[in-house]
Design an enzyme around this catalytic site. Sequence first.
Site, PDB file in Angstrom:
ATOM      1  N   ASP A  30       2.738 -11.046  -8.572  1.00 38.44           N
ATOM      2  CA  ASP A  30       3.084  -9.725  -8.052  1.00 38.44           C
ATOM      3  C   ASP A  30       4.598  -9.610  -8.066  1.00 38.44           C
ATOM      4  O   ASP A  30       5.302 -10.577  -7.776  1.00 38.44           O
ATOM      5  CB  ASP A  30       2.543  -9.532  -6.626  1.00 38.44           C
ATOM      6  N   THR A  86      -3.171   2.375  -9.350  1.00 40.90           N
ATOM      7  CA  THR A  86      -3.208   3.570 -10.213  1.00 40.90           C
ATOM      8  C   THR A  86      -3.351   4.799  -9.311  1.00 40.90           C
ATOM      9  O   THR A  86      -4.371   5.478  -9.328  1.00 40.90           O
ATOM     10  CB  THR A  86      -4.388   3.508 -11.215  1.00 40.90           C
ATOM     11  N   GLU A 152     -13.689  -2.664 -10.859  1.00 44.12           N
ATOM     12  CA  GLU A 152     -14.050  -3.362  -9.615  1.00 44.12           C
ATOM     13  C   GLU A 152     -14.712  -2.394  -8.634  1.00 44.12           C
ATOM     14  O   GLU A 152     -14.269  -1.276  -8.472  1.00 44.12           O
ATOM     15  CB  GLU A 152     -12.781  -3.970  -8.999  1.00 44.12           C
ATOM     16  N   GLU A 156     -13.138  -2.271   0.637  1.00 47.47           N
ATOM     17  CA  GLU A 156     -12.261  -2.916   1.608  1.00 47.47           C
ATOM     18  C   GLU A 156     -13.046  -3.119   2.894  1.00 47.47           C
ATOM     19  O   GLU A 156     -13.886  -2.318   3.260  1.00 47.47           O
ATOM     20  CB  GLU A 156     -11.034  -2.031   1.875  1.00 47.47           C
ATOM     21  N   CYS A 264      -9.346   4.986  -2.781  1.00 47.26           N
ATOM     22  CA  CYS A 264     -10.098   5.230  -4.019  1.00 47.26           C
ATOM     23  C   CYS A 264     -10.690   6.638  -4.152  1.00 47.26           C
ATOM     24  O   CYS A 264     -10.360   7.347  -5.100  1.00 47.26           O
ATOM     25  CB  CYS A 264     -11.207   4.187  -4.161  1.00 47.26           C
ATOM     26  N   LYS A 267      -8.305   9.814  -4.831  1.00 47.10           N
ATOM     27  CA  LYS A 267      -7.584   9.821  -6.119  1.00 47.10           C
ATOM     28  C   LYS A 267      -8.551   9.744  -7.301  1.00 47.10           C
ATOM     29  O   LYS A 267      -8.318  10.350  -8.342  1.00 47.10           O
ATOM     30  CB  LYS A 267      -6.560   8.682  -6.161  1.00 47.10           C
ATOM     31  N   LYS A 325     -11.175   3.473   7.375  1.00 45.74           N
ATOM     32  CA  LYS A 325     -12.471   2.934   7.801  1.00 45.74           C
ATOM     33  C   LYS A 325     -12.215   1.640   8.564  1.00 45.74           C
ATOM     34  O   LYS A 325     -11.090   1.129   8.549  1.00 45.74           O
ATOM     35  CB  LYS A 325     -13.399   2.729   6.614  1.00 45.74           C
TER      36      LYS A 325
HETATM   37  N1  LIG Z   1      -8.544  -0.965  -2.887  1.00 44.70           N
HETATM   38  C1  LIG Z   1      -9.820  -0.837  -3.228  1.00 44.70           C
HETATM   39  O1  LIG Z   1     -10.711  -0.795  -2.389  1.00 44.70           O
HETATM   40  C2  LIG Z   1     -10.203  -0.760  -4.686  1.00 44.70           C
HETATM   41  C3  LIG Z   1     -11.540  -0.954  -5.051  1.00 44.70           C
HETATM   42  C4  LIG Z   1     -11.883  -0.891  -6.396  1.00 44.70           C
HETATM   43  C5  LIG Z   1     -10.909  -0.614  -7.348  1.00 44.70           C
HETATM   44  N2  LIG Z   1      -9.625  -0.396  -6.964  1.00 44.70           N
HETATM   45  C6  LIG Z   1      -8.618  -0.139  -7.989  1.00 44.70           C
HETATM   46  O2  LIG Z   1      -7.885  -1.340  -8.207  1.00 44.70           O
HETATM   47  C7  LIG Z   1      -6.510  -1.033  -8.512  1.00 44.70           C
HETATM   48  C8  LIG Z   1      -5.599  -1.755  -7.538  1.00 44.70           C
HETATM   49  O3  LIG Z   1      -5.823  -1.218  -6.252  1.00 44.70           O
HETATM   50  P1  LIG Z   1      -5.289  -1.943  -4.931  1.00 44.70           P
HETATM   51  O4  LIG Z   1      -5.845  -1.212  -3.793  1.00 44.70           O
HETATM   52  O5  LIG Z   1      -5.498  -3.405  -5.045  1.00 44.70           O
HETATM   53  O6  LIG Z   1      -3.698  -1.639  -5.074  1.00 44.70           O
HETATM   54  P2  LIG Z   1      -2.524  -2.251  -4.215  1.00 44.70           P
HETATM   55  O7  LIG Z   1      -1.489  -1.179  -4.152  1.00 44.70           O
HETATM   56  O8  LIG Z   1      -3.035  -2.863  -2.965  1.00 44.70           O
HETATM   57  O9  LIG Z   1      -1.970  -3.453  -5.123  1.00 44.70           O
HETATM   58  C9  LIG Z   1      -1.303  -3.304  -6.326  1.00 44.70           C
HETATM   59  C10 LIG Z   1      -0.288  -4.438  -6.444  1.00 44.70           C
HETATM   60  O10 LIG Z   1       0.223  -4.456  -7.779  1.00 44.70           O
HETATM   61  C11 LIG Z   1       1.587  -4.857  -7.715  1.00 44.70           C
HETATM   62  N3  LIG Z   1       2.245  -4.488  -8.973  1.00 44.70           N
HETATM   63  C12 LIG Z   1       2.532  -3.261  -9.454  1.00 44.70           C
HETATM   64  N4  LIG Z   1       3.116  -3.363 -10.669  1.00 44.70           N
HETATM   65  C13 LIG Z   1       3.180  -4.678 -10.969  1.00 44.70           C
HETATM   66  C14 LIG Z   1       3.668  -5.423 -12.082  1.00 44.70           C
HETATM   67  N5  LIG Z   1       4.183  -4.823 -13.146  1.00 44.70           N
HETATM   68  N6  LIG Z   1       3.579  -6.770 -12.036  1.00 44.70           N
HETATM   69  C15 LIG Z   1       3.059  -7.400 -10.970  1.00 44.70           C
HETATM   70  N7  LIG Z   1       2.582  -6.750  -9.890  1.00 44.70           N
HETATM   71  C16 LIG Z   1       2.637  -5.402  -9.895  1.00 44.70           C
HETATM   72  C17 LIG Z   1       2.117  -4.137  -6.480  1.00 44.70           C
HETATM   73  O11 LIG Z   1       3.297  -4.756  -6.009  1.00 44.70           O
HETATM   74  C18 LIG Z   1       0.924  -4.287  -5.515  1.00 44.70           C
HETATM   75  O12 LIG Z   1       1.031  -5.438  -4.708  1.00 44.70           O
HETATM   76  C19 LIG Z   1      -6.423   0.495  -8.480  1.00 44.70           C
HETATM   77  O13 LIG Z   1      -6.598   0.993  -9.767  1.00 44.70           O
HETATM   78  C20 LIG Z   1      -7.573   0.894  -7.611  1.00 44.70           C
HETATM   79  O14 LIG Z   1      -8.047   2.187  -7.892  1.00 44.70           O
HETATM   80  C21 LIG Z   1      -9.246  -0.477  -5.660  1.00 44.70           C
END
Ligand SMILES: NC(=O)c1ccc[n+]([C@@H]2O[C@H](COP(=O)([O-])OP(=O)(O)OC[C@H]3O[C@@H](n4cnc5c(N)ncnc54)[C@H](O)[C@@H]3O)[C@@H](O)[C@H]2O)c1
Length: 436
Positions: A30, A86, A152, A156, A264, A267, A325
């Site tokens: 990260d 995203t 995925e 959460e 999620c 968006k 939640k």
């Molecule tokens: N949160 C959920 O419940 C969930 C569930 C299913 C899918 N998703 C999807 O998964 C993806 C990630 O979601 P999230 O909630 O984990 O996001 P998040 O914001 O918690 O984590 C993203 C991480 O990526 C890091 N990052 C960004 N650019 C980077 C780079 N170039 N190199 C290294 N690290 C980098 C950021 O610092 C951050 O820590 C999204 O597309 C989301 O829609 C999320």
Amino acid sequence: MKITIIGAGYVGLVTGTCFSEFGHEVICIDKDIQRIKELQEGTMPIYEPGLESLVKKNVDEQRLTFDTSPNKGVPWADAIFIAVGTPSSRRGDGYANLSFLYEAAEEIAPLLSGYTLIVTKSTVPVGTARQIARIIKETNPEAEFDIASNPEFLREGAAITDFMKPDRVVIGVESDSAADILKEIYKPLYLIDKPIVQADIETAELIKYAANAFLAVKISYINEMAALCETLGADIIKLAKAMGLDGRIGGKFLHAGPGYGGSCFPKDTLALIRMAQESGTGARIVEAAAEVNAAQKARMIKKIRDSLGGNEAGKVIGVLGLTFKPETDDMRDAPSLTILPALLEKGAKINAHDPKGMAEASQNLPAGITYKETPYEVCEGADALILMTEWNQYRALDFVRIKALMKELLFIDLRNVYEPKALEEVGFRYVGVGRS
Ligand SMILES: NC(=O)c1ccc[n+]([C@@H]2O[C@H](COP(=O)([O-])OP(=O)(O)OC[C@H]3O[C@@H](n4cnc5c(N)ncnc54)[C@H](O)[C@@H]3O)[C@@H](O)[C@H]2O)c1
């Protein structure tokens, strides 16, 4: 397998930890230096039940490490999963902001060494994996790689269980070697008979949006029925129960409340609408779900205002729960972010409590909210108590004790956790969602 995860957020950190628990060697990368420092020291940057002990176990067993630089993890990996955020674009037009993803692709491209599978774990519009392939080819024409999509579905608050025991795993691939690597990575799930749905890359990308949008539609549908219950004198609890007992409908996601939120659904519905509009087909049902959701939050504000006699100015409001939640500290698009500022703006005084989300909430909500250490402290001198998020610790509140603390006995239950009769017997006026 040697696996590198780019982005150690809710999804990347859980994915990396669970893959290491499967027995693979994993490096989570990260660019957030503080986040990686915390992880290296054994401190979790997010609250997710069960995560801390699983991370510790796999770190101790030397299968899981954390880094800020892709220099080691990328050339070393058999597969690289991109799990960066995203979010909706800042322009407010619903497009998914893919800049983090493309930036990650540009960073990993020059470092690739030997055949590598590059997998999008993030939720991305159809065509994004191919765009990543283009970026990698342009940046490093020599790179030997395949792309794949592996969306995925974890929730959460139950992320570890969801990852370890998913309803299905979706893999979008276009080569046998890509399919073989992903099947090898997910072999422990295959061995416990979890279905692996193999599709082309475009279908895999769309599956994630279609599933999330469907769940959002279900929530908006029941919220619309709740509004109808209120005007027609019916009861949403009985209605949802009877609907959900129909096996064709199912009882999940049929709980009336303040509208969906989180990182999620809001968006992803907007991104799907955008994708559908651009393709010329439209997604009118999903558009309606998003509209109903916005209206539901406005309806909650009106409900609170009306319950307080039409004016919240000068009223003291206690709020239980701030996160979108229970069992998470995630505040992204939480209904509280819409509802509480509207009340504050009209002069309400708000005291709030959340078991895990107060640090995050205080950075996202406007100044002027007082955060309390216990649920009972928020009740002191309150004209109304609002249950915003149904954390377990709010499910058995001592209302006799609360009665002695509050100024007016008004309980606004935005999650329909309590029985109106029980509250009325203690002397409270009960206001729920969809309960006449
Ligand atoms: N949160 C959920 O419940 C969930 C569930 C299913 C899918 N998703 C999807 O998964 C993806 C990630 O979601 P999230 O909630 O984990 O996001 P998040 O914001 O918690 O984590 C993203 C991480 O990526 C890091 N990052 C960004 N650019 C980077 C780079 N170039 N190199 C290294 N690290 C980098 C950021 O610092 C951050 O820590 C999204 O597309 C989301 O829609 C999320």
